[in-house]
Design an enzyme around this catalytic site. Sequence first.
Site, mmCIF file in Angstrom:
data_model
loop_
_atom_site.group_PDB
_atom_site.id
_atom_site.type_symbol
_atom_site.label_atom_id
_atom_site.label_comp_id
_atom_site.label_asym_id
_atom_site.label_seq_id
_atom_site.Cartn_x
_atom_site.Cartn_y
_atom_site.Cartn_z
ATOM 1 N N TYR A 124 0.868 -1.302 -0.061
ATOM 2 C CA TYR A 124 0.092 -0.126 -0.013
ATOM 3 C C TYR A 124 0.949 1.369 -0.207
ATOM 4 O O TYR A 124 1.797 1.538 0.987
ATOM 5 C CB TYR A 124 -0.843 0.172 1.275
ATOM 6 C CG TYR A 124 -1.896 1.339 1.085
ATOM 7 C CD1 TYR A 124 -2.946 1.098 0.161
ATOM 8 C CD2 TYR A 124 -1.592 2.279 1.805
ATOM 9 C CE1 TYR A 124 -3.830 2.245 0.211
ATOM 10 C CE2 TYR A 124 -2.509 3.431 1.666
ATOM 11 C CZ TYR A 124 -3.588 3.639 0.892
ATOM 12 O OH TYR A 124 -4.285 4.475 0.707
ATOM 13 N N GLN A 186 -10.562 0.623 1.169
ATOM 14 C CA GLN A 186 -11.123 -0.133 0.042
ATOM 15 C C GLN A 186 -9.878 -1.060 -0.621
ATOM 16 O O GLN A 186 -10.187 -2.030 -1.133
ATOM 17 C CB GLN A 186 -11.948 0.559 -1.071
ATOM 18 C CG GLN A 186 -11.355 1.648 -1.670
ATOM 19 C CD GLN A 186 -11.382 3.031 -1.253
ATOM 20 O OE1 GLN A 186 -11.493 3.145 0.017
ATOM 21 N NE2 GLN A 186 -11.491 4.173 -1.806
ATOM 22 N N ASN A 209 -2.825 6.451 6.630
ATOM 23 C CA ASN A 209 -3.539 7.478 7.677
ATOM 24 C C ASN A 209 -4.320 6.338 8.903
ATOM 25 O O ASN A 209 -4.214 5.116 8.524
ATOM 26 C CB ASN A 209 -4.661 8.345 7.344
ATOM 27 C CG ASN A 209 -5.711 7.500 6.335
ATOM 28 O OD1 ASN A 209 -6.108 6.277 6.593
ATOM 29 N ND2 ASN A 209 -6.149 8.268 5.358
ATOM 30 N N SER A 233 2.684 9.583 11.057
ATOM 31 C CA SER A 233 4.186 9.672 11.263
ATOM 32 C C SER A 233 4.408 10.383 12.722
ATOM 33 O O SER A 233 3.661 11.135 13.050
ATOM 34 C CB SER A 233 4.878 10.315 10.061
ATOM 35 O OG SER A 233 6.317 10.222 10.248
ATOM 36 N N GLU A 322 8.443 6.244 16.769
ATOM 37 C CA GLU A 322 8.729 5.601 15.413
ATOM 38 C C GLU A 322 10.286 6.084 14.739
ATOM 39 O O GLU A 322 10.992 4.984 14.306
ATOM 40 C CB GLU A 322 7.573 5.932 14.493
ATOM 41 C CG GLU A 322 8.059 5.566 12.983
ATOM 42 C CD GLU A 322 7.152 6.523 11.887
ATOM 43 O OE1 GLU A 322 6.929 5.654 10.890
ATOM 44 O OE2 GLU A 322 6.441 7.462 12.232
ATOM 45 N N GLU A 410 0.928 -36.961 29.026
ATOM 46 C CA GLU A 410 -0.145 -35.768 28.086
ATOM 47 C C GLU A 410 -1.496 -36.411 27.824
ATOM 48 O O GLU A 410 -2.449 -35.907 27.510
ATOM 49 C CB GLU A 410 0.342 -35.002 27.204
ATOM 50 C CG GLU A 410 1.310 -34.181 27.498
ATOM 51 C CD GLU A 410 1.847 -33.278 26.359
ATOM 52 O OE1 GLU A 410 2.371 -32.133 27.085
ATOM 53 O OE2 GLU A 410 1.450 -33.288 25.308
ATOM 54 N N HIS A 415 -0.199 -40.465 19.696
ATOM 55 C CA HIS A 415 0.956 -39.822 19.704
ATOM 56 C C HIS A 415 2.023 -40.930 20.168
ATOM 57 O O HIS A 415 3.123 -41.002 19.462
ATOM 58 C CB HIS A 415 1.377 -38.616 20.360
ATOM 59 C CG HIS A 415 0.875 -37.439 19.888
ATOM 60 N ND1 HIS A 415 -0.679 -37.161 19.677
ATOM 61 C CD2 HIS A 415 1.259 -36.181 19.421
ATOM 62 C CE1 HIS A 415 -0.850 -36.080 19.145
ATOM 63 N NE2 HIS A 415 0.166 -35.544 18.979
#
Length: 428
Positions: A124, A186, A209, A233, A322, A410, A415
């Site tokens: 993006y 979108q 944003n 930012s 940041e 267990e 197993h």
Amino acid sequence: MQIIINPNKSEWSQILKRPTQTLGDIETTVNQIFEDVAQNGDTAINTYTKKFDGVTLETNIVSVEEIENAIESVPENLKNAIKKAKANIEAFHKIQKTSKVEIETTKGVKCWQEKRPIQKVGLYIPGGTAPLFSTVLMLAVPAQIAGCKEIVLCSPPNKKGELAPEILFAARLCGVTKIIKVGGIQAIAGLTFGTETIPQVYKIFGPGNQFVTVAKQIATKHGVAIDMPAGPSELLVVADESANASYVASDLLSQAEHGTDSQVILVSTSKELINYVSEEVEKQLEVLPRKAIAEKAIANSKLIYVENDKIALELIDEYGPEHFIICCKNEDLYVDGICNAGSVFIGDYTPESAGDYASGTNHTLPTNGFSKAYSGVNLDSFTKSMTFQKISKEGLLNIGETIELMAEAEGLEAHKNAVTLRLRDLKK
């Protein structure tokens, strides 16, 4: 900018609060758009492009002809600058490649790990008030190095239904396989579900944003991974009396001009420097083309005085910026001590702008305090670590009883049985 003197530790969380809307304010809108795109595909995409970007498109897909025309329109000196930045970004990300890791944990038990590329990734690229073609380099270069097969780029069109020529030039330069003219929530929804023109991807990258950030987080509920929460930012500068006030002010403004919801903070052990920086900000702000945007961001920003470097470091780690710039005599204290920051810039001649464009490090970084748990984008962001193992007859004899005992404890008898049957045959 608000000047704060010696804030009490109990006040830090309130002082360092980001100027963002709450998740609840945005999530309802995001969910509505996601549902619409999931059900109606490109029809919904086109509706939102017209609503939010003010343009009706014949097709969302950027054609080869559009790319060729765009490349012709980019000035040669800018092309060369983009190529130079790409080379530095490429160099830094190539050295992040790791080789196969292999060990024999027990005689006859061989285990190894290899990195494999994520096959389908979505990038993006914000358009909005500034088409960030530099972000194309930051995302597409490591995707290409990692070996991703499908690299799909989404970016919002302008009022003419076009993408910035620089975005298209950078995309072609870095091996992007498909370019889509769609932005905002979108775009993230399209990459999440797939539409007639937007391929569904396995992981979505890129800043945006607050709406895009929340959309990415909602995408994870539908089985699509994201790089990190990367929203508006932010920059924090720590500086003492040795710092250049003009440089510090320019760095604060460089982030403030990103958007009205950006935040910049100065932490200093010098009241005199704070006053100088405040004056410089006002002076430099007057000549900025994006003054109106920067002014609103500056209104959300702080100049904080603390008594010593130890308190400053603790406060900065609490904020988790940041971008973090260090302009202090005691820079080693901050370099060695900082735990929570997306990217660190050291010294008077290391402006944050260098990392945004051309030094080689990645500028797609965690915001809103997420640097406490997330890394910025790097080569590993585009790969998965897969483990392998091969056990010989001797190896199973060596660890078989261990597996049986643990499985039995267990209560997982099947197993245990998977090992017992083999051991029985080996002991015949």
